[in-house]
Write an enzyme that holds these catalytic residues in place. Structure first.
Site: not given
Length: 716
Positions: A175, A361
């Site tokens: 990595c 909403s």
């Protein structure tokens, strides 16, 4: 002498501490690799225990169970006649290392510890591991007794070495080592290593994939060679989504590309490549060969095994060499559509809840969250259709049947599935406009969610009645003559009652319909609002998870626009054209009297700039002011820039305490204010910033004086 080698890398959806599932997925990947003729299989970083164990790495159980899984892998017939490269933590001389364990036919060939640890942003590997600092050196590692009996080995090499097979040489990096200024693959390649592997646990960030691909292709462009990259995929238990992108490259070209986003738990890539292509490529680079003649050699672990066939003629007949491919990138809108949707799926199936509850909403943010759940439903239906052809996708069908509690259910229509998995709720108040309710309802009809509309006014009046009964006072909105304190308190009561109702309905909504299980509450506060603290603590931003909490308002609007055509949702056009508003203050003649950007005192675009400068550019108030002077020189005067910087830092520091309770959110931006692990700051500030703001004022005064015409100026 054989030249063609078939190698395999993979992306696995591992889960922290799920040793049983992790072992099963590792074995499955090895089985697939062998079925495709591979003689070498590479897996992700720390795949045995799962990367995101965090402080569980300190526990001896994590080490013990990792060795249990390793023993099971060593003893399995599936792992025979293929070199297996797996990741796990290993304790050596009382020091814990992040390691690759490479084995063949029940013999451990090498334990290779990580040499450069990731320790920035979301990564804190130095908290749990120590880097191996002895370059090109190995020691003897004494195996636990459970492994000694299985392998008939007392010790194995531990350290920085490479494998020398009968036909090639293989080296490992892990990595972060690919991202360092001087990666191990440089000297490995110069020392004749022809196949370099990288086991990663790299998470998704918007617009990041190209950096990973560029690093791999550049590594093999300058030095030649074959490069395999494996990566974790999925949500392994926290805010990060690991986005696969496994790949195989050679001599600067990509030969196999893995998916970045999918619901598949096990993805294996294979490529058949000719070692002679590596040798001829390197032979003509004179600068490389000159450097190679001076490099210090790596210790070589001899392996009596070949990756290639010993019969060249048979190779020519039976194996086709892989062809290079062009890497296909997703647009940012596609990344948003896919990454958080996959993260939601992992969270839902692994939490064993029955679906999601979303307060809707009628605005962009909650609409974007609804679209992500709808995208997830599309992915599930697509994966189930593919499951008739791809065995590994059978897991998706098993998971969705468990979620809906129907053993014979097969999802085909995303709208129908969305109706089973997503409950939306529009919570109106006397301050809500008719338009927002209509927009919310229209969207739910198009995505198919189970929708509820209700009024919170009775609950608000009950709460305020208790306050008035106790205090004898009745607070008023500013529009009705109240103070700013009264105005804010009245807004917050509405917001917090919505949170209470959201959790009540999440727990009992399915019960009321005669169905089993509970729902996960979804939050929909974007990264910019969280950064500024433009939200009520313990309102609907308080939820179980938030799939858009790491995404900017600008990107969310682009994503919602993308969904109009991608998912045929015309209701989103009206949502995009409406002004962003919390609708917590009284309407003025039926019209909105409150918008988000007016409340904040800055635009969402400006807020994104503040966020990037604060976190990514690492600027304080004064440095930010200096940078923005140049960036905004054609838009604002120095004093206007100073006022905006002061306003941002005042509000940011005043509201920083809200980050300590921020709902866990999908990490997608590097300027996220997530207080948990990514953005570590105090939450009690001197919000007046007296020294810093005085320095800014000094510079503004100097610039204004310089701009004044002098007395000698003939125009005066």
């Amino acid at each position: 002498m054989g030249r063609k080698v078939t190698v395999a890398t993979c992306a696995l959806n591992q889960w922290a501490l799920d040793f049983e599932g992790n072992c099963r997925r590792i074995l499955k990947s090895i089985k697939i690799a062998k079925s495709r003729g591979a003689k070498y299989r590479l897996g992700p970083e720390l795949e045995i225990c799962g990367y995101g164990c965090w402080d569980h790495y300190h526990e001896s159980d994590t080490l013990l169970h990792s060795f249990h899984v390793l023993a099971k892998l060593l003893g399995s017939s599936i792992t025979q006649n293929i070199i297996c490269d797996v990741g796990m933590p290993v304790m050596h001389r009382n020091v814990r290392y992040n390691c690759r364990v490479i084995f063949l036919n029940r013999k451990i060939l090498l334990i290779r510890p990580k040499m450069a640890l990731a320790n920035e942003g979301n990564y804190h590997e130095l908290r749990w591991f120590t880097p191996w600092s002895r370059s090109r050196q190995t020691e003897e590692y004494f195996l636990p007794r459970m492994l000694q009996e299985l392998t008939n080995q007392e010790t194995v090499p531990f350290g920085d070495a490479v494998l020398a097979t009968l036909d090639t040489c293989i080296g490992s990096e892990i990595c972060e080592e690919l991202w360092t200024p001087y990666s191990p693959h440089v000297d490995m390649g110069l020392d004749g290593v022809e196949i370099i592997t990288n086991a990663s646990s790299s998470h998704h960030v918007l617009r990041k994939a190209h950096a990973r691909v560029d690093l791999v292709t550049m590594a093999t462009t300058k030095n030649g060679g074959i490069y395999l990259l494996a990566n974790q995929k999925g949500c392994d238990g926290d805010r990060l989504y690991y986005d696969g992108c496994a790949m195989i490259a050679m001599n600067g070209r990509i030969f196999a590309q893995g998916t970045q986003f999918s619901l598949e738990d096990v993805e294996v890539l294979t490529a058949t490549l000719d070692l002679e292509d590596v040798r001829s490529y390197r032979a003509e680079i004179s600068s490389r060969n000159l450097a190679a003649s001076k490099v210090n050699p790596y210790p070589r672990v001899k392996v009596n095994f070949a990756l290639s066939c010993c019969d060249d003629l048979q190779e020519l007949v039976s194996e086709l060499v892989s062809e290079p491919v062009e890497w296909t990138y997703h647009t940012p809108e596609e990344e948003i559509s896919l990454g958080p949707a996959c993260w939601l799926w992992d969270f839902l199936r692994r939490s064993r809840q029955a679906g999601f509850f979303l307060p809707l909403s009628g605005g962009v943010d909650s609409a974007a969250t609804a679209c992500l759940v709808f995208s997830m439903c599309h992915l599930v239906c697509e994966a189930v259709r593919n499951g008739t052809l791809v065995v590994s996708d059978e897991q998706v069908l098993a998971d969705v049947r468990a979620l809906v509690d129907e053993s014979s259910y097969t999802p085909q229509d995303p709208r129908e599935l969305c109706g089973r998995l997503l409950t939306t709720c529009y919570m109106a108040s006397e301050n809500s406009s008719l338009e927002t309710g209509c927009r919310a309802t229209e969207l739910t009809q198009q995505i198919g969610s189970y929708h509820v509309s209700l009024s919170i006014d009775p609950a608000v009046k009950a709460v305020m009645g208790i306050f008035s009964l106790v205090t004898g006072k009745r607070p008023l909105f500013a529009a009705h003559g109240g103070s700013s304190r009264e105005n804010l308190a009245l807004q917050n009561v509405q917001a917090r009652i919505r949170m209470v109702l959201a959790y009540l309905f999440a727990q009992l909504s399915l019960w009321s319909r005669g169905a089993r299980g509970g729902l996960l509450v979804l939050g929909s506060a974007n990264v910019d609002e969280s950064l500024l603290g433009y939200l009520t603590k313990y309102d609907c931003s308080s939820a179980d998870i938030n799939p858009i909490g790491g995404i900017s308002k600008t990107d969310l609007r682009a994503f919602v626009q993308f969904c109009v055509d991608r998912f045929q949702l015309p209701a989103l056009r009206a949502i995009l054209s409406a002004p962003a508003t919390a609708e917590l203050e009284p309407l003025a003649n039926g019209q909105l009297s409150q918008t988000d950007e007016e409340d904040m005192g800055m635009t969402y675009a400006e807020l994104s700039i503040f966020g990037r400068l604060r976190k990514i550019a690492k600027t304080g108030p004064y440095s930010m002011f200096c940078k923005l002077l140049n960036m905004w020189k054609d838009i604002y005067t120095p004093r206007q820039v100073a006022e905006k910087v002061r306003r941002f830092f005042s509000k940011y520091s005043m509201n920083r305490h809200k980050m300590t309770t921020l709902t866990p959110a999908y990490h997608a931006e590097n300027y996220s204010p997530d207080d948990n692990r990514f953005d570590l700051r105090p939450f009690l500030y001197n919000t007046e910033w007296p020294w810093q703001f005085r320095c800014i004022e000094h510079q503004v005064a100097g610039l204004e004086n310089r701009a004044q015409p002098s007395p000698q100026d003939p125009e005066v």
